[in-house]
Design a protein around this motif. Structure first.
Motif, PDB file in Angstrom:
ATOM      1  N   GLU A   1       0.977   5.081   1.293  1.00 38.32           N
ATOM      2  CA  GLU A   1       0.381   5.904   2.348  1.00 38.32           C
ATOM      3  C   GLU A   1       0.349   7.358   1.892  1.00 38.32           C
ATOM      4  OE1 GLU A   1       1.330   6.984   7.013  1.00 38.32           O
ATOM      5  OE2 GLU A   1       2.455   5.403   6.009  1.00 38.32           O
TER       6      GLU A   1
ATOM      7  N   THR B   1      -4.695   8.002   4.240  1.00 40.73           N
ATOM      8  CA  THR B   1      -5.336   6.952   3.454  1.00 40.73           C
ATOM      9  C   THR B   1      -4.267   6.040   2.861  1.00 40.73           C
ATOM     10  OG1 THR B   1      -6.973   6.486   1.741  1.00 40.73           O
ATOM     11  CG2 THR B   1      -5.465   8.282   1.296  1.00 40.73           C
ATOM     12  N   PHE B   2      -4.632   4.783   2.697  1.00 42.67           N
ATOM     13  CA  PHE B   2      -3.728   3.795   2.127  1.00 42.67           C
ATOM     14  C   PHE B   2      -4.303   3.343   0.790  1.00 42.67           C
ATOM     15  CE2 PHE B   2      -3.074   3.699   6.649  1.00 42.67           C
ATOM     16  CZ  PHE B   2      -1.697   3.630   6.779  1.00 42.67           C
ATOM     17  N   LEU B   3      -3.541   3.523  -0.281  1.00 41.12           N
ATOM     18  CA  LEU B   3      -3.974   3.137  -1.618  1.00 41.12           C
ATOM     19  C   LEU B   3      -3.256   1.855  -2.025  1.00 41.12           C
ATOM     20  CD1 LEU B   3      -3.672   6.625  -3.342  1.00 41.12           C
ATOM     21  CD2 LEU B   3      -5.738   5.551  -2.440  1.00 41.12           C
ATOM     22  N   PRO B   4      -3.994   0.867  -2.553  1.00 41.34           N
ATOM     23  CA  PRO B   4      -3.324  -0.341  -3.033  1.00 41.34           C
ATOM     24  C   PRO B   4      -2.315   0.022  -4.121  1.00 41.34           C
ATOM     25  CG  PRO B   4      -5.702  -0.638  -2.997  1.00 41.34           C
ATOM     26  CD  PRO B   4      -5.440   0.808  -2.723  1.00 41.34           C
ATOM     27  N   MET B   5      -1.129  -0.555  -4.038  1.00 41.49           N
ATOM     28  CA  MET B   5      -0.043  -0.226  -4.962  1.00 41.49           C
ATOM     29  C   MET B   5      -0.442  -0.445  -6.422  1.00 41.49           C
ATOM     30  SD  MET B   5       3.872  -1.598  -4.711  1.00 41.49           S
ATOM     31  CE  MET B   5       3.947  -1.367  -2.957  1.00 41.49           C
TER      32      MET B   5
ATOM     33  N   PHE C   1       0.831  -1.198   0.000  1.00 46.50           N
ATOM     34  CA  PHE C   1       0.000   0.000   0.000  1.00 46.50           C
ATOM     35  C   PHE C   1       0.867   1.250   0.000  1.00 46.50           C
ATOM     36  CE2 PHE C   1      -2.901  -3.173   1.481  1.00 46.50           C
ATOM     37  CZ  PHE C   1      -4.134  -2.771   1.026  1.00 46.50           C
TER      38      PHE C   1
END
Length: 112
Positions: A35, A66-70, A33
């Motif tokens: 950040e 927020t954490f975004l999927p890579m 993820f």
């Protein structure tokens, strides 16, 4: 005087491309993820309001980080000025989607 960094993050979410601006971006503690902290939005002093920016603002209201999927991140750019956050439709039609793929493949099996 410390330089103030601004990053433009473009990512795909539910068939739409999101473009947001933030002050901090990093790999974070969650594996796989990205950040994103301190999401920035345009000032409300303007009389003309952009509906897509207002939608993003309401979606990220109260979010500290927020954490975004890579695999959903398209690109991250360091920019000089903050632009307008927006949501756009993915080109090519809504009936075409990326096939989900594992981020890391399994090792090749041994031949006997």
């Amino acid at each position: 005087m410390a330089a103030s960094h601004i990053f433009r993050i473009m990512f795909v979410n539910q068939g739409k491309i999101y473009e947001i601006y933030a002050r901090k971006v990093g790999h974070g503690d969650l594996f796989g993820f990205i950040e994103v902290e301190e999401v920035l939005f345009g000032e409300r002093s303007s009389v003309v309001l952009d509906p897509s920016e207002e939608r993003i603002k309401s979606e990220f209201e109260g979010v500290k980080r927020t954490f975004l999927p890579m695999h959903s991140v398209l690109r991250i750019d360091e920019v000089k000025k903050q632009g307008a956050s927006k949501i756009t439709a993915v080109e090519g039609g809504a009936n075409v989607a990326q096939f989900p793929m594992p981020m890391y493949g399994s090792p090749p099996s041994e031949k006997k």
